[in-house]
Design a protein around this motif. Structure first.
Motif, PDB file in Angstrom:
ATOM      1  N   TYR A 133       0.814  -1.224   0.000  1.00 57.87           N
ATOM      2  CA  TYR A 133       0.000   0.000   0.000  1.00 57.87           C
ATOM      3  C   TYR A 133       0.844   1.269   0.000  1.00 57.87           C
ATOM      4  O   TYR A 133       0.345   2.319  -0.399  1.00 57.87           O
ATOM      5  CB  TYR A 133      -0.957  -0.017   1.196  1.00 57.87           C
ATOM      6  N   TRP A 180      -8.109   8.041 -10.116  1.00 58.62           N
ATOM      7  CA  TRP A 180      -8.285   8.117  -8.669  1.00 58.62           C
ATOM      8  C   TRP A 180      -9.055   9.369  -8.259  1.00 58.62           C
ATOM      9  O   TRP A 180      -9.741   9.366  -7.221  1.00 58.62           O
ATOM     10  CB  TRP A 180      -6.935   7.981  -7.970  1.00 58.62           C
ATOM     11  N   LYS A 210     -10.680  10.858   5.708  1.00 58.98           N
ATOM     12  CA  LYS A 210      -9.972   9.580   5.813  1.00 58.98           C
ATOM     13  C   LYS A 210     -10.008   8.834   4.477  1.00 58.98           C
ATOM     14  O   LYS A 210      -9.011   8.249   4.048  1.00 58.98           O
ATOM     15  CB  LYS A 210     -10.600   8.718   6.914  1.00 58.98           C
ATOM     16  N   THR A 211     -11.163   8.869   3.835  1.00 59.12           N
ATOM     17  CA  THR A 211     -11.308   8.213   2.538  1.00 59.12           C
ATOM     18  C   THR A 211     -10.380   8.851   1.508  1.00 59.12           C
ATOM     19  O   THR A 211      -9.714   8.152   0.735  1.00 59.12           O
ATOM     20  CB  THR A 211     -12.768   8.301   2.057  1.00 59.12           C
ATOM     21  N   THR A 212     -10.337  10.177   1.507  1.00 61.09           N
ATOM     22  CA  THR A 212      -9.482  10.891   0.553  1.00 61.09           C
ATOM     23  C   THR A 212      -8.012  10.546   0.759  1.00 61.09           C
ATOM     24  O   THR A 212      -7.266  10.340  -0.208  1.00 61.09           O
ATOM     25  CB  THR A 212      -9.695  12.411   0.687  1.00 61.09           C
ATOM     26  N   ALA A 213      -7.586  10.461   2.022  1.00 65.15           N
ATOM     27  CA  ALA A 213      -6.201  10.107   2.317  1.00 65.15           C
ATOM     28  C   ALA A 213      -5.881   8.708   1.786  1.00 65.15           C
ATOM     29  O   ALA A 213      -4.797   8.471   1.226  1.00 65.15           O
ATOM     30  CB  ALA A 213      -5.952  10.179   3.818  1.00 65.15           C
ATOM     31  N   LYS A 214      -6.828   7.789   1.929  1.00 64.70           N
ATOM     32  CA  LYS A 214      -6.623   6.426   1.440  1.00 64.70           C
ATOM     33  C   LYS A 214      -6.493   6.412  -0.079  1.00 64.70           C
ATOM     34  O   LYS A 214      -5.580   5.783  -0.632  1.00 64.70           O
ATOM     35  CB  LYS A 214      -7.803   5.555   1.877  1.00 64.70           C
ATOM     36  N   ILE A 215      -7.378   7.122  -0.755  1.00 59.35           N
ATOM     37  CA  ILE A 215      -7.353   7.131  -2.220  1.00 59.35           C
ATOM     38  C   ILE A 215      -6.115   7.859  -2.727  1.00 59.35           C
ATOM     39  O   ILE A 215      -5.522   7.477  -3.746  1.00 59.35           O
ATOM     40  CB  ILE A 215      -8.632   7.770  -2.799  1.00 59.35           C
ATOM     41  N   ALA A 229      -3.276   7.745  -1.476  1.00 57.06           N
ATOM     42  CA  ALA A 229      -2.161   6.795  -1.423  1.00 57.06           C
ATOM     43  C   ALA A 229      -2.101   5.980  -2.718  1.00 57.06           C
ATOM     44  O   ALA A 229      -1.022   5.718  -3.249  1.00 57.06           O
ATOM     45  CB  ALA A 229      -2.322   5.870  -0.221  1.00 57.06           C
ATOM     46  N   ASN A 247      -1.326  -3.297  -5.321  1.00 60.70           N
ATOM     47  CA  ASN A 247      -2.461  -3.768  -4.528  1.00 60.70           C
ATOM     48  C   ASN A 247      -3.697  -3.742  -5.417  1.00 60.70           C
ATOM     49  O   ASN A 247      -3.707  -3.064  -6.449  1.00 60.70           O
ATOM     50  CB  ASN A 247      -2.645  -2.956  -3.238  1.00 60.70           C
ATOM     51  N   GLN A 276      -7.796  -3.144  -5.881  1.00 63.87           N
ATOM     52  CA  GLN A 276      -8.962  -2.449  -5.347  1.00 63.87           C
ATOM     53  C   GLN A 276     -10.208  -2.788  -6.168  1.00 63.87           C
ATOM     54  O   GLN A 276     -10.105  -3.232  -7.307  1.00 63.87           O
ATOM     55  CB  GLN A 276      -8.712  -0.938  -5.348  1.00 63.87           C
TER      56      GLN A 276
END
Length: 200
Positions: free
Chosen positions: A16, A63, A82-87, A89, A147, A149
């Motif tokens: 990740y 993305w 939090k979702t934005t930070a994950k995406i 990445a 990874n 998705q």
């Protein structure tokens, strides 16, 4: 027994923390990904898997589509952050492979082989797994992390429009890939006795 393939399979992990410090050229990566998909087995050799390989602005566009679409689903600003930070990445990776199933081909084989018609949809998913695993392992062999998705079907329409794709291509997965900035942790396995039966 030779174990080169098993060793490569062990090297393939969900990474990740990905970056853009990739020494392979885009042309080399395209060849690698295309060859891996072509060599992955499909039922009746029906070759139902399709792929779109994204680099640069196109990779980032994908993305951004995911972020904008998820904003409609996430309940509040804190959760969306939090979702934005994950995406982001995933967006920080070097590129993305979009995996599709050509639904027209699945339907053709259902029609042409009625005895097996109920199986071709399942078999196309198995073909997807073969192709995704082949690409993932080929990348890992070259020390490129990845990874997998699954933001489909939420993003299907926007992706089809953004990249002008045929309506018959059904999105199945998104694999971002890039330099390995941090390795995966240890992998746990269930007990063999719960998983395998051997009869002699």
């Amino acid at each position: 027994m030779k174990t080169q393939l098993i060793d490569l399979m062990k090297q393939r992990r969900s990474i990740y923390a990905l970056g853009r410090n990739v020494t392979a050229t885009q042309a080399e990566l395209i060849d690698l990904i295309e060859d891996a998909i072509k060599q992955a087995p499909t039922p009746f050799n029906n070759q139902t898997t399709r792929a779109v390989i994204l680099f640069g602005d196109s990779h980032e566009k994908l993305w951004d589509i995911v972020i904008n679409r998820l904003k409609q689903e996430v309940p509040d600003e804190a959760a969306f952050a939090k979702t934005t930070a994950k995406i982001n990445a995933f967006k920080s990776a070097f590129g993305t492979v979009l995996f599709f199933t050509e639904s027209k081909t699945v339907k053709e084989f259902e029609d042409n082989f009625p005895l097996y018609a109920d199986n071709f949809q399942d078999w196309s998913e198995q073909a997807q797994g073969n192709a995704q695993f082949a690409v993932w392992t080929a990348l890992a062999e070259n020390e490129i992390g990845a990874n997998l998705q699954h933001y489909n079907p939420l993003i299907d329409d926007q992706v089809r429009e953004a990249f002008n794709l045929p309506a018959s291509w059904k999105l199945r997965a998104e694999m971002d890939f890039g330099s390995i900035e941090s390795p995966a942790g240890d992998k746990d396995f269930m007990a063999d006795d719960d998983r395998f039966l051997v009869f002699k």
